[in-house]
Design a protein around this motif. Structure first.
Motif, short mmCIF file in Angstrom:
data_model
loop_
_atom_site.label_atom_id
_atom_site.label_comp_id
_atom_site.label_asym_id
_atom_site.label_seq_id
_atom_site.Cartn_x
_atom_site.Cartn_y
_atom_site.Cartn_z
N GLY A 4 0.84 -1.19 0.00
CA GLY A 4 0.00 0.00 0.00
C GLY A 4 0.87 1.24 0.00
O GLY A 4 1.84 1.33 0.75
N LEU A 6 0.63 5.47 0.11
CA LEU A 6 -0.22 6.62 0.40
C LEU A 6 0.61 7.88 0.23
O LEU A 6 1.71 7.99 0.80
CB LEU A 6 -0.74 6.51 1.84
CG LEU A 6 -1.72 7.55 2.32
CD1 LEU A 6 -3.03 7.48 1.54
CD2 LEU A 6 -2.00 7.35 3.81
N HIS A 67 -6.07 -1.59 3.85
CA HIS A 67 -6.98 -0.46 3.60
C HIS A 67 -7.37 0.21 4.92
O HIS A 67 -7.44 1.44 5.01
CB HIS A 67 -8.22 -0.92 2.84
CG HIS A 67 -7.97 -1.16 1.39
ND1 HIS A 67 -7.82 -0.15 0.48
CD2 HIS A 67 -7.83 -2.31 0.69
CE1 HIS A 67 -7.60 -0.66 -0.72
NE2 HIS A 67 -7.60 -1.97 -0.62
N LEU A 70 -4.45 2.31 6.19
CA LEU A 70 -4.27 3.53 5.41
C LEU A 70 -5.35 4.56 5.74
O LEU A 70 -5.07 5.76 5.83
CB LEU A 70 -4.27 3.21 3.91
CG LEU A 70 -3.08 2.37 3.41
CD1 LEU A 70 -3.24 2.07 1.92
CD2 LEU A 70 -1.76 3.04 3.68
N ASP A 71 -6.58 4.10 5.96
CA ASP A 71 -7.65 5.01 6.39
C ASP A 71 -7.34 5.63 7.75
O ASP A 71 -7.59 6.82 7.97
CB ASP A 71 -8.99 4.26 6.46
CG ASP A 71 -9.54 3.88 5.10
OD1 ASP A 71 -9.11 4.49 4.08
OD2 ASP A 71 -10.39 2.97 5.04
N TYR A 88 -4.89 13.55 -0.71
CA TYR A 88 -4.17 12.29 -0.56
C TYR A 88 -4.53 11.35 -1.69
O TYR A 88 -5.60 11.46 -2.28
CB TYR A 88 -4.43 11.64 0.81
CG TYR A 88 -5.82 11.09 1.01
CD1 TYR A 88 -6.10 9.75 0.73
CD2 TYR A 88 -6.85 11.89 1.47
CE1 TYR A 88 -7.37 9.23 0.91
CE2 TYR A 88 -8.12 11.38 1.65
CZ TYR A 88 -8.37 10.06 1.38
OH TYR A 88 -9.65 9.55 1.55
N ARG A 90 -4.18 7.10 -2.70
CA ARG A 90 -3.88 5.76 -2.21
C ARG A 90 -3.74 4.83 -3.40
O ARG A 90 -4.52 4.89 -4.35
CB ARG A 90 -5.01 5.28 -1.31
CG ARG A 90 -4.79 3.90 -0.81
CD ARG A 90 -5.94 3.32 -0.05
NE ARG A 90 -7.06 4.18 0.12
CZ ARG A 90 -7.91 4.08 1.13
NH1 ARG A 90 -7.73 3.20 2.06
NH2 ARG A 90 -8.94 4.88 1.21
#
Length: 93
Positions: A4, A6, A67, A70-71, A88, A90
């Motif tokens: 991931g 970001l 996820h 990252l949130d 932002y 992602r």
């Protein structure tokens, strides 16, 4: 393995100098590393005291927890004094 990425674009309206910016961003990056076990680096706007683009990367075995993390990072940025979230992006690979 899932990666991931970001990108977090933030404004530091209270920073007058690069030293002010480093003080705020260094503390924030350390909190991110300690809480989420991520890699984080300032990837753009290094010479501007009021702007910062942070690149954050993490690896997981499944996409759902990735996820979620990252949130949580985005929410942490939103609630950090001295930082104003501008945008932002992602990406999950």
């Amino acid at each position: 393995m899932i990666v991931g990425i970001l990108k977090v674009d933030v404004a530091l309206f209270d920073a007058q100098t690069l030293k002010d910016k480093r003080r705020v961003t260094h503390g924030f990056k350390e909190r991110l590393r300690n809480k989420f076990n991520v890699s984080v680096s300032e990837v753009e706007f290094g010479d501007l005291p009021k702007r910062c683009l942070l690149g954050i990367a993490m690896v997981a075995r499944e996409s759902r927890p990735l996820h979620s993390q990252l949130d949580q990072i985005v929410e942490m940025v939103r609630h950090t004094a001295g930082l104003t979230l501008l945008n932002y992006e992602r990406e999950v690979l």
